[in-house]
Design an enzyme around this catalytic site. Sequence first.
Site, PDB file in Angstrom:
ATOM      1  N   ASN A 184       0.842  -1.160  -0.130  1.00 31.24           N
ATOM      2  CA  ASN A 184       0.046  -0.052   0.061  1.00 31.24           C
ATOM      3  C   ASN A 184       1.006   1.181  -0.166  1.00 31.24           C
ATOM      4  O   ASN A 184       2.190   1.055  -0.047  1.00 31.24           O
ATOM      5  CB  ASN A 184      -0.868   0.056   1.198  1.00 31.24           C
ATOM      6  CG  ASN A 184      -0.308  -0.183   2.487  1.00 31.24           C
ATOM      7  OD1 ASN A 184       0.723   0.629   2.669  1.00 31.24           O
ATOM      8  ND2 ASN A 184      -0.808  -0.604   3.391  1.00 31.24           N
ATOM      9  N   GLU A 187       3.455   1.647   2.734  1.00 36.47           N
ATOM     10  CA  GLU A 187       4.595   0.599   2.807  1.00 36.47           C
ATOM     11  C   GLU A 187       5.523   1.096   1.693  1.00 36.47           C
ATOM     12  O   GLU A 187       6.688   0.864   1.950  1.00 36.47           O
ATOM     13  CB  GLU A 187       4.098  -0.719   2.689  1.00 36.47           C
ATOM     14  CG  GLU A 187       3.131  -1.278   3.700  1.00 36.47           C
ATOM     15  CD  GLU A 187       2.153  -2.385   3.268  1.00 36.47           C
ATOM     16  OE1 GLU A 187       1.763  -2.905   4.223  1.00 36.47           O
ATOM     17  OE2 GLU A 187       1.900  -2.502   2.311  1.00 36.47           O
ATOM     18  N   ASP A 254      -5.854  -9.061   1.928  1.00 34.96           N
ATOM     19  CA  ASP A 254      -5.759 -10.500   1.533  1.00 34.96           C
ATOM     20  C   ASP A 254      -6.505 -10.795   0.278  1.00 34.96           C
ATOM     21  O   ASP A 254      -5.732 -11.648  -0.469  1.00 34.96           O
ATOM     22  CB  ASP A 254      -6.271 -11.123   2.910  1.00 34.96           C
ATOM     23  CG  ASP A 254      -5.593 -10.599   4.115  1.00 34.96           C
ATOM     24  OD1 ASP A 254      -4.281 -10.391   4.167  1.00 34.96           O
ATOM     25  OD2 ASP A 254      -6.062 -10.352   5.256  1.00 34.96           O
TER      26      ASP A 254
END
Length: 306
Positions: A184, A187, A254
């Site tokens: 993301n 990150e 996920d």
Amino acid sequence: MNLDFSDIKVLLVGDFMIDHYIMGTSNRMSPEAPVPVVVPQEEYSIPGGAGNVAMNLSAMGAHVTCLGAIGDDIWGEKLISILSNQGIDISYLRIIENHNTTLKQRIYSDGVQVARLDKEKIIDRNPNLTRKINYNDYDVIILSDYNKGILNLFRIPDISIPVVVDPKKDNFMKYVGANIITPNLNELNRASNIDIKDEKSIINACNQLIKIHDFDYIVAKRGSKGMIIVGKDSFVKKIDAHLVHNPDVTGAGDTVIATLTLAYTNTKDIEESAKIANTAAAIAVNKIGTASVTIDEINNYIEISK
């Protein structure tokens, strides 16, 4: 496009945990603090972290083998029971003595999350993770990193099958050898030390990390703004997000990595795979809490959106 993933064998390496939900209602505020008084109506547990990736992969028809570690407690037992009942292979899910399984407890009041309680202990001892693993038995490897210790103990093997990573570490050196990584924006910012403020800075950060770590593609997740795919040789594609009102983003990453991995394993088309993953994410955030997405749901969503 063929969305039949039933022949794909996935080795899923990561931090497995339990998401426990307390769903309730409230009609008054507490006199002790500015919080609602929640009356529980339902409680249930769902695999979280890498466990949620496993549930999404299985819901889409893939064969999943889990590689990781859990504690020798009731939450570890519950996690094993749920995964096993789903037909997921847990033979490489190691149990560590005197260790707590990571637990995230979420409290909802009238459909809105009002609190989260976390219980975790970082895994710092090697439970012989890779003993007897034959990587060539699988079509693809997913690394689901939640910074709970497992990916500190795992080295990406030198193999010919694709490796796809959902990262959490500030330094992406640990992921050298991976083909696709799906950070993301936070990150991406930490890993590149580039201030992410627009599309240009996203592309610059991705290009820098690809040059340093030799990734094939970085799929930068931008939440409600969609995704940007950056690859070698100046490859850049922008994927617009689907409009979702009042999204619940729990576990959406996920769903993205599960769908992206399966679609890419089938097609080797990163743009088409990201579009399908983007659709799956829109379905997931329309659900409350940690949730799986099926192929039928993706197909129906695509048909409705035409």
